[in-house]
Design a protein around this motif. Sequence first.
Motif, PDB file in Angstrom:
ATOM      1  N   ARG A 108     -86.604 -28.757 -12.391  1.00 27.10           N
ATOM      2  CA  ARG A 108     -86.868 -30.183 -12.638  1.00 27.10           C
ATOM      3  C   ARG A 108     -88.167 -30.356 -13.423  1.00 27.10           C
ATOM      4  N   ALA A 109     -89.197 -29.604 -13.063  1.00 31.41           N
ATOM      5  CA  ALA A 109     -90.467 -29.688 -13.797  1.00 31.41           C
ATOM      6  C   ALA A 109     -90.253 -29.299 -15.262  1.00 31.41           C
ATOM      7  N   ARG A 110     -89.370 -28.350 -15.472  1.00 32.20           N
ATOM      8  CA  ARG A 110     -89.112 -27.899 -16.839  1.00 32.20           C
ATOM      9  C   ARG A 110     -88.429 -28.986 -17.668  1.00 32.20           C
ATOM     10  N   VAL A 111     -87.604 -29.813 -17.017  1.00 32.62           N
ATOM     11  CA  VAL A 111     -86.969 -30.924 -17.743  1.00 32.62           C
ATOM     12  C   VAL A 111     -88.046 -31.833 -18.348  1.00 32.62           C
ATOM     13  N   TYR A 112     -89.100 -32.108 -17.563  1.00 30.83           N
ATOM     14  CA  TYR A 112     -90.189 -32.955 -18.093  1.00 30.83           C
ATOM     15  C   TYR A 112     -90.894 -32.261 -19.258  1.00 30.83           C
ATOM     16  N   ARG A 113     -91.116 -30.969 -19.114  1.00 32.10           N
ATOM     17  CA  ARG A 113     -91.817 -30.245 -20.190  1.00 32.10           C
ATOM     18  C   ARG A 113     -90.975 -30.212 -21.467  1.00 32.10           C
ATOM     19  N   ILE A 114     -89.669 -30.007 -21.321  1.00 33.05           N
ATOM     20  CA  ILE A 114     -88.798 -29.991 -22.504  1.00 33.05           C
ATOM     21  C   ILE A 114     -88.728 -31.395 -23.109  1.00 33.05           C
ATOM     22  N   ALA A 115     -88.697 -32.423 -22.250  1.00 26.35           N
ATOM     23  CA  ALA A 115     -88.672 -33.809 -22.760  1.00 26.35           C
ATOM     24  C   ALA A 115     -89.916 -34.090 -23.598  1.00 26.35           C
ATOM     25  N   GLU A 116     -91.053 -33.558 -23.172  1.00 26.19           N
ATOM     26  CA  GLU A 116     -92.288 -33.742 -23.973  1.00 26.19           C
ATOM     27  C   GLU A 116     -92.159 -33.090 -25.338  1.00 26.19           C
ATOM     28  N   ARG A 117     -91.613 -31.890 -25.354  1.00 22.98           N
ATOM     29  CA  ARG A 117     -91.404 -31.203 -26.638  1.00 22.98           C
ATOM     30  C   ARG A 117     -90.464 -31.995 -27.539  1.00 22.98           C
ATOM     31  N   LEU A 118     -89.376 -32.491 -26.929  1.00 23.81           N
ATOM     32  CA  LEU A 118     -88.402 -33.249 -27.730  1.00 23.81           C
ATOM     33  C   LEU A 118     -89.042 -34.515 -28.295  1.00 23.81           C
ATOM     34  N   ALA A 119     -89.900 -35.160 -27.486  1.00 23.90           N
ATOM     35  CA  ALA A 119     -90.575 -36.376 -27.974  1.00 23.90           C
ATOM     36  C   ALA A 119     -91.458 -36.037 -29.180  1.00 23.90           C
ATOM     37  N   LEU A 121     -90.918 -33.830 -31.256  1.00 18.63           N
ATOM     38  CA  LEU A 121     -90.024 -33.568 -32.390  1.00 18.63           C
ATOM     39  C   LEU A 121     -89.331 -34.847 -32.870  1.00 18.63           C
ATOM     40  N   GLY A 122     -89.687 -35.996 -32.258  1.00 17.42           N
ATOM     41  CA  GLY A 122     -89.071 -37.265 -32.647  1.00 17.42           C
ATOM     42  C   GLY A 122     -87.707 -37.492 -32.026  1.00 17.42           C
ATOM     43  N   LEU A 123     -87.429 -36.766 -30.923  1.00 19.06           N
ATOM     44  CA  LEU A 123     -86.133 -36.897 -30.245  1.00 19.06           C
ATOM     45  C   LEU A 123     -86.361 -37.233 -28.770  1.00 19.06           C
ATOM     46  N   PRO A 124     -86.906 -38.417 -28.484  1.00 16.22           N
ATOM     47  CA  PRO A 124     -87.236 -38.713 -27.088  1.00 16.22           C
ATOM     48  C   PRO A 124     -85.995 -38.829 -26.208  1.00 16.22           C
ATOM     49  N   ILE A 125     -86.131 -38.312 -24.986  1.00 16.28           N
ATOM     50  CA  ILE A 125     -85.093 -38.508 -23.958  1.00 16.28           C
ATOM     51  C   ILE A 125     -85.772 -38.980 -22.679  1.00 16.28           C
ATOM     52  N   GLU A 126     -84.993 -39.575 -21.799  1.00 16.36           N
ATOM     53  CA  GLU A 126     -85.492 -39.979 -20.484  1.00 16.36           C
ATOM     54  C   GLU A 126     -85.140 -38.901 -19.468  1.00 16.36           C
ATOM     55  N   PRO A 127     -86.124 -38.276 -18.839  1.00 16.94           N
ATOM     56  CA  PRO A 127     -85.782 -37.301 -17.789  1.00 16.94           C
ATOM     57  C   PRO A 127     -84.831 -37.887 -16.740  1.00 16.94           C
ATOM     58  N   ASP A 128     -84.972 -39.162 -16.429  1.00 13.36           N
ATOM     59  CA  ASP A 128     -84.084 -39.764 -15.422  1.00 13.36           C
ATOM     60  C   ASP A 128     -82.622 -39.761 -15.860  1.00 13.36           C
ATOM     61  N   ASP A 129     -82.380 -39.834 -17.173  1.00 13.18           N
ATOM     62  CA  ASP A 129     -80.989 -39.745 -17.657  1.00 13.18           C
ATOM     63  C   ASP A 129     -80.438 -38.342 -17.388  1.00 13.18           C
ATOM     64  N   VAL A 130     -81.313 -37.346 -17.509  1.00 14.97           N
ATOM     65  CA  VAL A 130     -80.899 -35.967 -17.197  1.00 14.97           C
ATOM     66  C   VAL A 130     -80.600 -35.851 -15.705  1.00 14.97           C
ATOM     67  N   PHE A 131     -81.514 -36.370 -14.882  1.00 16.12           N
ATOM     68  CA  PHE A 131     -81.334 -36.236 -13.423  1.00 16.12           C
ATOM     69  C   PHE A 131     -80.127 -37.027 -12.924  1.00 16.12           C
ATOM     70  N   ALA A 132     -79.747 -38.082 -13.657  1.00 17.60           N
ATOM     71  CA  ALA A 132     -78.542 -38.830 -13.274  1.00 17.60           C
ATOM     72  C   ALA A 132     -77.303 -37.944 -13.434  1.00 17.60           C
ATOM     73  N   LEU A 133     -77.312 -37.062 -14.422  1.00 15.30           N
ATOM     74  CA  LEU A 133     -76.188 -36.121 -14.597  1.00 15.30           C
ATOM     75  C   LEU A 133     -76.231 -35.011 -13.561  1.00 15.30           C
ATOM     76  N   VAL A 134     -77.448 -34.573 -13.243  1.00 18.89           N
ATOM     77  CA  VAL A 134     -77.630 -33.435 -12.344  1.00 18.89           C
ATOM     78  C   VAL A 134     -77.269 -33.798 -10.902  1.00 18.89           C
ATOM     79  N   ARG A 135     -77.564 -35.037 -10.529  1.00 26.30           N
ATOM     80  CA  ARG A 135     -77.430 -35.493  -9.133  1.00 26.30           C
ATOM     81  C   ARG A 135     -78.089 -34.511  -8.163  1.00 26.30           C
ATOM     82  N   GLU A 136     -77.377 -34.020  -7.145  1.00 28.00           N
ATOM     83  CA  GLU A 136     -78.068 -33.117  -6.187  1.00 28.00           C
ATOM     84  C   GLU A 136     -78.119 -31.678  -6.694  1.00 28.00           C
TER      85      GLU A 136
END
Length: 284
Positions: A108-119, A121-136
């Motif tokens: 989960r921490a890595r999702v935030y770090r990758i999201a920072e990299r993507l931002a 690169l001009g490709l922002p994502i919401e970590p919460d959108d990722v976690f909505a797919l991941v669920r438990e």
Amino acid sequence: MGGAVDLHSHTTASDGALGPRELVRKAAQHGVRVLAITDHDSTDGLREAIDEAANHPPLEIVPGLEINCDVPAGPRGGPTEVHVLGYCVDWEADWFQQFLREQREERRARVYRIAERLAELGLPIEPDDVFALVREGSAGRPHIAQVMVTRGYVKSVREAFDKYLQAGGPANVPRKRLTPVEAVAIIRRARGVPVLAHPGLAGRDDMIPELVQAGLLGIETYYPEHSASQTAAYRAMCATLGLVATGGSDYHGPAIGKANAPGTPPIPMRVWHELRAKAADARA
Ligand code: AMP
Ligand code: FE
Ligand code: FE
Ligand code: ZN
């Protein structure tokens, strides 16, 4: 119709598209009689899978997991990743579940770090959108890739990996935890059978001696993306080193990644018997 044995598959407990029950039904339809469930850093799909398998005799579930490790550049190129499968571990042990929770927390921490990299690169994502797919489940780059597809940054999960997320890619952030040697040792500590996953994809055969030293007991030899010559080479290596040559489909469900099916490539029942013997040795 595929083979009778499939020792590598994923459910919604990690980055598979099918829930454990759906996966078991699908495998049964494809003629699989021994199915290992090997979710990334999770055994949460096992209980339902075992329960569902009781409806499809003689289908048997082998408890497993897959641990992905990042490794720095080797002799033949840039950074890559080495995946270690573990079979027949004492998955219900408290310490082992605690270890898996820590692994998932790092994911989960890595999702935030990758999201920072993507931002950047001009490709922002919401970590919460990722976690909505991941669920438990256990978060991974395939979930990030799906969000990138939804945002229209790429056309496919594959393109997201090829351009951004693969090891050494501009948006990839290596994991901080565990070397492959440590992953092997953890699986042995849990009295399981550690197997080097799809070595043809990892490209780090140079690490095999140190992994064997650490307690590796097998190499995933039969794999959809291995060429005939790779399969032959890993079979020979297993014979020389006294390792079990395992294999599986790495099935992630119909829509995700590779369009393979449970039970492909076909693997003879003998492979399961050899793995089971190693499991008995590992517990002795
Ligand atoms: P992670 O769990 O974050 O290490 O992500 C690794 C997972 O991503 C692998 O287990 C595969 O399921 C998937 N994967 C890796 N490379 C690719 C690729 N090129 N295309 C699609 N999926 C991939
Ligand atoms: Fe995966
Ligand atoms: Fe893998
Ligand atoms: Zn896998």
